[in-house]
Design a protein around this motif. Structure first.
Motif, PDB file in Angstrom:
ATOM      1  N   ASN A 104       0.756  -9.025  -6.918  1.00 44.61           N
ATOM      2  CA  ASN A 104       0.402  -9.186  -5.401  1.00 44.61           C
ATOM      3  C   ASN A 104       0.666 -10.567  -5.014  1.00 44.61           C
ATOM      4  OD1 ASN A 104      -0.522  -6.666  -4.584  1.00 44.61           O
ATOM      5  ND2 ASN A 104      -2.381  -6.819  -5.464  1.00 44.61           N
ATOM      6  N   GLU A 117      10.828  -4.533  -5.579  1.00 48.11           N
ATOM      7  CA  GLU A 117       9.649  -3.760  -6.190  1.00 48.11           C
ATOM      8  C   GLU A 117      10.155  -3.207  -7.451  1.00 48.11           C
ATOM      9  OE1 GLU A 117       7.313  -1.809  -2.867  1.00 48.11           O
ATOM     10  OE2 GLU A 117       8.913  -2.310  -1.599  1.00 48.11           O
ATOM     11  N   ARG A 131       7.229  -7.320  -5.978  1.00 47.66           N
ATOM     12  CA  ARG A 131       6.049  -6.684  -6.154  1.00 47.66           C
ATOM     13  C   ARG A 131       5.969  -5.845  -7.368  1.00 47.66           C
ATOM     14  NH1 ARG A 131       3.473  -2.721  -1.506  1.00 47.66           N
ATOM     15  NH2 ARG A 131       1.357  -2.404  -2.749  1.00 47.66           N
TER      16      ARG A 131
END
Length: 426
Positions: free
Chosen positions: A114, A89, A119
């Protein structure tokens, strides 16, 4: 998808399995079983040499350059670089073209983020075009999915703007990130102001430029909390890229007083000092600049005692035309996603478990992300790495190559990530 990862040492202080070497069976993105000598028909198997597994790493400061500067970096290349650096992320800064100050741009980045194992989180601008003049529609941007607010590469100079932003964001329980630098004190500066800048005749950026802004921002934060209820469990003000001894001391004192504040440092800040700029290598031109050896020691102490919460890559890609210039004309910044872990491991002075906390638990808390743990039945968001393995950084998967670590031997190799049901293994 069904995979078995063999003999991985679990690095997760919140897990009952912390420190144990186990096999992990992951099926359809869920950790189905953790044990010894696991078997499952049709499962792909992965292993390593001294392999470790932790919760997925989070990078709080990444410049993607997309939209608008895709020749420097785009959302595909930044995710590839992040994955190879072990990050599942990443938080994208708003300094693109257009600046991330509209719901449409937030949604564009969210749609791209997404899918896949990496992410993307979006930090939206505090002011329109990150110019420090007019507020953005922060409530709308928050509703659209902005995880935090910052003008990114541009410190917020106007005290009234910063004060009102803190007041405005508190009811939303969201984060303001600011890089502390007085732009007037730093004007025309190229490197840290000190003996080395004097010797080589380079205009310096004084430590005072950072420290004055830390003092100001902390005073404003205190003011916003006077006679007001504050119930958030995570910080409301985050200092990005702390670099000086005094700044570390100021934040340590603020935390001791109970102020809701946090901070990070760039991994590369640990690896160099201002003396390394004697060769005028533009790949070492960063902002904030590399400081003195004493500042570096204070940063390491701040990491050890918890004053400094997180380590970031400060991934700042630039094309050849922006870096292959005389030093005072070159842009600030280096690419850091692929080397942040190895750099921090070599220079932070922390043990592996402590370092992983700075890449996982603390960033997640600051950003209000859900807590994670490595246990059966939980969603698999994992990073696999070998702390003792040496490797040569021969090729960057970023579109830009402005890294001082290219072709250098580093220690601490990322083997792969697994997130949202997808595994990437290197």
């Amino acid at each position: 998808m069904k995979v078995i990862v063999r003999s991985a040492r679990v690095i997760d202080n919140s897990s009952a399995l912390n420190g144990q070497v186990k096999d992990l069976l992951i099926e359809d993105g869920i950790i189905k079983q953790i044990g010894d000598d696991l078997t499952s028909e049709g499962a792909s198997e992965y292993s390593g040499n001294g392999l470790c597994v932790s919760n997925g790493w989070v990078d709080m400061r990444v410049a993607s350059r997309d939209p608008g500067f895709e020749h420097k970096e785009d959302l595909v290349s930044v995710r590839e670089a992040a994955a190879r650096g072990g990050f599942t992320e990443i938080v994208l800064l708003p300094n693109s073209s257009p600046v991330v100050h509209s719901k449409d741009t937030v949604r564009y980045l969210h749609q791209a983020g997404n899918i896949g194992a990496v992410r993307l989180h979006v930090a939206a601008a505090v002011t329109r075009n990150a110019e420090g003049v007019d507020f953005t529609e922060m409530m709308d941007l928050h509703a659209a999915g902005a995880i935090a607010f910052t003008d990114g590469e541009y410190p917020i100079q106007n005290a009234d703007l910063l004060l009102k932003t803190l007041l405005y964001l508190q009811p939303l329980n969201t984060l303001l990130m600011n890089r502390p630098e007085d732009r007037q004190l730093a004007l025309y500066g190229q490197m840290h102001e000190g003996v080395t800048s004097t010797l080589i005749g380079m205009k310096g950026i004084p430590s005072l430029a950072e420290e004055m802004m830390v003092i100001r921002d902390l005073k404003l934060l205190e003011y916003t909390l006077e006679n007001r209820a504050y119930s958030a469990t995570a910080p409301s003000l985050h200092f990005s890229l702390i670099s000086t001894s005094k700044a570390v001391d100021l934040i340590r004192e603020a935390k001791a007083k109970g102020l809701p504040v946090s901070c990070d440092i760039a991994a590369h800040q640990l690896a160099f000092t201002d003396e390394d700029l004697i060769g005028f290598d533009t790949n070492l031109k960063v902002s904030p600049p590399f400081r003195s050896g004493a500042d570096g020691e204070s940063i390491r102490q701040g990491l050890a005692d918890g004053t400094i919460d997180a380590i970031v890559s400060d991934h700042c890609p630039h094309d050849e035309e922006s870096k292959n210039l005389e030093f005072d004309h070159a842009d600030f910044g280096i690419t850091g996603l692929e080397t942040a872990f190895s750099t921090a491991l070599a220079h932070c002075g922390l043990g592996t478990e402590q370092l992983i906390e700075k890449l996982t638990t603390r960033p997640r808390n600051i950003l209000r992300l859900a807590r994670q743990t490595i246990s059966e039945g939980t969603e698999a968001n994992l990073t696999f790495f070998e702390p003792e393995t040496e490797w040569v950084f021969e090729k960057s998967y970023s579109k830009s190559k402005n890294s001082p670590f290219l072709n250098k031997t580093l220690k601490g190799k990322v083997r792969g990530i697994l997130n949202r049901g997808e595994i990437l293994w290197y």
